[in-house]
Design a protein around this motif. Structure first.
Motif, PDB file in Angstrom:
ATOM      1  N   HIS A 285       0.832  -1.199   0.000  1.00 48.73           N
ATOM      2  CA  HIS A 285       0.000   0.000   0.000  1.00 48.73           C
ATOM      3  C   HIS A 285       0.870   1.253   0.000  1.00 48.73           C
ATOM      4  CE1 HIS A 285      -3.508   2.482   0.583  1.00 48.73           C
ATOM      5  NE2 HIS A 285      -2.883   3.110   1.563  1.00 48.73           N
ATOM      6  N   ASP A 286       0.346   2.291  -0.593  1.00 47.06           N
ATOM      7  CA  ASP A 286       0.962   3.610  -0.557  1.00 47.06           C
ATOM      8  C   ASP A 286      -0.172   4.616  -0.420  1.00 47.06           C
ATOM      9  OD1 ASP A 286       1.989   6.214  -1.721  1.00 47.06           O
ATOM     10  OD2 ASP A 286       3.815   5.003  -1.757  1.00 47.06           O
ATOM     11  N   GLU A 287       0.028   5.633   0.399  1.00 46.99           N
ATOM     12  CA  GLU A 287      -1.029   6.620   0.641  1.00 46.99           C
ATOM     13  C   GLU A 287      -1.441   7.373  -0.621  1.00 46.99           C
ATOM     14  OE1 GLU A 287       0.072   9.193   3.821  1.00 46.99           O
ATOM     15  OE2 GLU A 287       0.220   7.542   5.257  1.00 46.99           O
ATOM     16  N   GLN A 288      -0.548   7.479  -1.601  1.00 44.66           N
ATOM     17  CA  GLN A 288      -0.849   8.211  -2.830  1.00 44.66           C
ATOM     18  C   GLN A 288      -1.491   7.326  -3.898  1.00 44.66           C
ATOM     19  OE1 GLN A 288       3.088   9.708  -3.694  1.00 44.66           O
ATOM     20  NE2 GLN A 288       2.578  11.677  -2.762  1.00 44.66           N
ATOM     21  N   MET A 289      -1.691   6.056  -3.620  1.00 41.89           N
ATOM     22  CA  MET A 289      -2.245   5.133  -4.613  1.00 41.89           C
ATOM     23  C   MET A 289      -3.756   5.360  -4.773  1.00 41.89           C
ATOM     24  SD  MET A 289      -2.094   0.971  -4.762  1.00 41.89           S
ATOM     25  CE  MET A 289      -0.706   1.030  -3.715  1.00 41.89           C
ATOM     26  N   PRO A 290      -4.256   5.364  -6.025  1.00 40.66           N
ATOM     27  CA  PRO A 290      -5.697   5.529  -6.229  1.00 40.66           C
ATOM     28  C   PRO A 290      -6.454   4.256  -5.828  1.00 40.66           C
ATOM     29  CG  PRO A 290      -4.613   5.116  -8.321  1.00 40.66           C
ATOM     30  CD  PRO A 290      -3.527   5.267  -7.288  1.00 40.66           C
TER      31      PRO A 290
ATOM     32  N   ASN B 128      -4.338   8.308 -11.046  1.00 39.53           N
ATOM     33  CA  ASN B 128      -4.590   9.620 -10.442  1.00 39.53           C
ATOM     34  C   ASN B 128      -3.479  10.621 -10.758  1.00 39.53           C
ATOM     35  OD1 ASN B 128      -2.577   8.578  -8.853  1.00 39.53           O
ATOM     36  ND2 ASN B 128      -3.589   8.995  -6.904  1.00 39.53           N
TER      37      ASN B 128
ATOM     38  N   VAL C 153      -0.124  10.248 -10.244  1.00 38.22           N
ATOM     39  CA  VAL C 153       1.046  10.135  -9.374  1.00 38.22           C
ATOM     40  C   VAL C 153       1.944   9.014  -9.886  1.00 38.22           C
ATOM     41  CG1 VAL C 153       1.805   9.635  -7.020  1.00 38.22           C
ATOM     42  CG2 VAL C 153      -0.258  10.962  -7.399  1.00 38.22           C
ATOM     43  N   THR C 154       3.254   9.230  -9.867  1.00 40.59           N
ATOM     44  CA  THR C 154       4.203   8.195 -10.253  1.00 40.59           C
ATOM     45  C   THR C 154       4.757   7.546  -8.990  1.00 40.59           C
ATOM     46  OG1 THR C 154       4.813   9.410 -12.242  1.00 40.59           O
ATOM     47  CG2 THR C 154       6.333   7.712 -11.500  1.00 40.59           C
ATOM     48  N   LEU C 155       4.600   6.216  -8.904  1.00 34.51           N
ATOM     49  CA  LEU C 155       5.066   5.458  -7.750  1.00 34.51           C
ATOM     50  C   LEU C 155       6.000   4.350  -8.223  1.00 34.51           C
ATOM     51  CD1 LEU C 155       1.659   5.098  -5.868  1.00 34.51           C
ATOM     52  CD2 LEU C 155       3.484   6.719  -5.384  1.00 34.51           C
TER      53      LEU C 155
END
Length: 84
Positions: A29-34, A68, A70-72
């Motif tokens: 999980h990452d907080e910025q993930m859609p 969304n 954001v690049t992760l």
């Protein structure tokens, strides 16, 4: 007498490449993930190794442009191909 050996065929794993549509596994999980957890692979992530002069080393991680904007970065063990 002739010896017969049988090996079970292994399923060929589909390799990731730039441009693939992927879904990120629920095991990370990452907080910025859609909420859709989907994105496109835009490049592989390479680490600089300072103790050798061989250049960047492949890490098995990929930069993913999420839906969304954001690049992760995720390791390929958390990515799944999306067909469609």
């Amino acid at each position: 007498m002739k010896k017969i050996t049988y090996t079970t065929p292994k399923k060929k794993a589909k390799r990731f490449k730039v441009g693939d549509l992927v879904r990120v596994s629920t095991k990370t999980h990452d907080e910025q993930m859609p909420a859709t957890r989907m994105g496109h692979i835009i490049s592989d992530y390479r680490a600089n190794v300072h103790y050798t002069n061989r250049g960047p080393v492949k890490t098995g991680a990929w930069q993913v442009f999420m839906t969304n904007g954001v690049t992760l970065i995720f390791h390929e063990m958390f990515l799944e191909h999306v067909d469609g």
